[in-house]
Structures are given as structure tokens and as C-alpha cells.
Design an enzyme around this catalytic site. Structure first.
Site, mmCIF file in Angstrom:
data_model
loop_
_atom_site.group_PDB
_atom_site.id
_atom_site.type_symbol
_atom_site.label_atom_id
_atom_site.label_comp_id
_atom_site.label_asym_id
_atom_site.label_seq_id
_atom_site.Cartn_x
_atom_site.Cartn_y
_atom_site.Cartn_z
ATOM 1 N N HIS A 248 -50.876 -7.558 20.762
ATOM 2 C CA HIS A 248 -51.613 -7.804 19.805
ATOM 3 C C HIS A 248 -50.639 -8.072 18.655
ATOM 4 O O HIS A 248 -49.351 -7.634 18.814
ATOM 5 C CB HIS A 248 -52.566 -6.817 19.097
ATOM 6 C CG HIS A 248 -53.735 -6.765 19.631
ATOM 7 N ND1 HIS A 248 -54.119 -6.312 20.891
ATOM 8 C CD2 HIS A 248 -55.235 -7.472 19.540
ATOM 9 C CE1 HIS A 248 -55.493 -6.526 21.464
ATOM 10 N NE2 HIS A 248 -56.168 -7.222 20.433
ATOM 11 N N LYS B 293 -51.292 -4.374 13.923
ATOM 12 C CA LYS B 293 -52.324 -3.530 14.566
ATOM 13 C C LYS B 293 -52.094 -1.965 14.575
ATOM 14 O O LYS B 293 -50.820 -1.706 15.039
ATOM 15 C CB LYS B 293 -52.750 -3.998 15.882
ATOM 16 C CG LYS B 293 -54.025 -3.419 16.487
ATOM 17 C CD LYS B 293 -54.651 -4.163 17.814
ATOM 18 C CE LYS B 293 -55.825 -3.568 18.390
ATOM 19 N NZ LYS B 293 -56.981 -3.511 17.353
#
Length: 248
Positions: free
Chosen positions: A140, A144
């Protein structure tokens, strides 16, 4: 049960990246939002009760720390709740479960329709290949907060469910030491602006199979969240999943 054909939609976390996209997808159905900073001109409030009283359903893509307060406010208002916030502790999850006794709640770690079907395939692979080593890799963007991602954990839970074992007993996030038999392992990478990548790898001595999902545009999550909201409004109280919404 009286379903609502054109529900009034609110968005908690409306100023975040996914919240902004949800607002765009909602269009004229959007009645307001919830954020840490109020903006009366855009009908954005800091009070979850004030938002809920004007909505049929709220899409919540805010922060795990806000979940208990949202659960209480939305349940009190009788407002349906689509919850996409991940990284919940047990207290927050208990609040979600309690709210579902009074209102319809759809909780999903990922709103992608394809990823929802991925989870079903993960269950089937877990059941059909119970002795294969299961590893989950997720990648990600650098902003995040939680790792492993909520989606990665959902994949792991699906594999464990397919195998008929407790996820908590077999999840392995500490990679030190010899790999235990039956463990479900996780690896997380963070960097750049990657929307989301998930791989489930099942390995034996003589073969392996990989199930992969790549989110190419964050808007897929917004569209899935709106699909869930329109499906949920007017449903009986209870705890639902994206799989339920896709059975429409």
C-alpha cells in the site's frame, strides 16, 4: 422491511481521499459529511448525531478511534451504517456489534466487488488445500496507518474459515523462527502511492498457487461503498458484509 430506493447519504471522513471520492460518486444523494473540522457551507459537521439525523445511511471511512462514538450516535438515530474503517480494537468491534442489534450495519475491510469474490475463493482454497503453507503479501501507499491491512487480515480469516480453524491461533505476523505447520503468514510493504495490492500464495513442496488482486484506481472502493449504501438502507438491523450486497 421497507427498502429506500433513493437514500439520503452522509459520509464520515468526507475530507479524506476515499471520503472525497465517495462524495463525488454520491452526487445529489449526498446530504452532508463528518470531519474533524466543520464546514457549514458544505454541510460538514463534527457531530455524528447531527449528521445521522438527516441521513438514511452513513458511509464511514474515517478513523478507528471514532468508531465507538459513531456506533452510539448512528444507533440512536436509527441510521444505517456502512463501515469501511479498519484497524479496530476489540472495544471498537464490540461497539459495532452492539449497534448492529439496533440498525443495519455493513462492515467491510474492502469495498471492491472483485476483492469480495477473492475472499470467497480464499475460503475455497483454504478448504481444498488445508496442508499448503499460506502466505499473504500486501502493498500500500506510504500514508497507510495499519499493517497488515484490514483486507489482508480478511483474506487470512477467509483461509482459516475454509480450514475450520481459529484465525487467532494460526495468524503469524512475527516472522522470526521456524514456520509453524498450519500458520497463515503476512508480509506488508509501504511506499509511494500504491492504491492496494494483495497476493494469497499457497505453497507445497511440488507446486504453488497465487491469487492476486490489484486496485488500479481508488474510485473502485468509492463505487463499491455507494453500492453497499444503496443496498443497505431500509434493511433490518443486523451485521452484513459486501458479499450480502453483491447477492442483490
Amino acid at each position: 422491511m421497507t427498502l429506500i430506493s433513493a437514500p439520503r447519504i452522509g459520509i464520515a471522513g468526507i475530507t479524506g481521499r476515499l471520503g472525497t471520492l465517495c462524495a463525488e460518486e454520491a452526487g445529489s444523494a449526498l446530504v452532508g459529511g463528518l470531519s474533524r473540522t466543520a464546514d457549514p457551507q458544505r454541510n460538514i459537521t463534527t457531530d455524528p448525531a447531527a449528521l445521522a439525523k438527516n441521513c438514511d445511511v452513513v458511509i464511514d471511512v474515517s478513523h478507528a478511534s471514532t468508531v465507538p462514538a459513531h456506533a452510539a450516535a448512528f444507533a440512536q438515530a436509527g441510521c444505517a451504517w456502512v463501515l469501511g474503517t479498519t484497524g479496530l480494537d476489540q472495544g471498537a468491534q464490540d461497539a459495532v456489534n452492539a449497534a448492529a442489534q439496533h440498525i443495519p450495519v455493513l462492515q467491510a475491510a474492502n469495498f471492491s466487488p472483485a476483492l469480495t469474490l477473492f475472499l470467497e475463493l480464499a475460503r475455497q482454497l483454504g478448504a481444498g488445500l488445508p496442508d499448503y503453507d499460506a502466505e499473504i503479501l500486501e502493498v500500500h501507499h506510504r500514508q497507510k496507518l495499519d499493517a497488515p491491512s484490514g483486507t489482508a487480515l480478511a483474506i487470512g480469516r477467509a483461509v482459516a474459515e475454509g480450514r475450520g480453524v481459529s484465525f487467532e491461533d494460526v495468524a503469524r505476523t512475527d516472522q522470526n523462527g521456524r514456520r509453524p505447520d498450519g500458520a497463515i503468514g503476512f508480509a506488508s510493504l509501504r511506499g509511494g502511492q500504491i492504491v492496494g495490492e494483495h497476493d494469497l500464495v499457497l505453497m507445497a513442496a511440488d507446486e504453488q498457487i497465487t491469487l492476486s488482486h490489484r486496485a488500479l484506481d481508488r474510485r473502485v472502493f468509492a463505487r463499491g461503498a455507494l453500492l453497499a449504501a444503496r443496498w443497505l438502507a431500509g434493511r433490518p438491523a443486523g451485521l452484513y458484509t459486501m458479499a450480502d450486497a453483491l447477492k442483490r
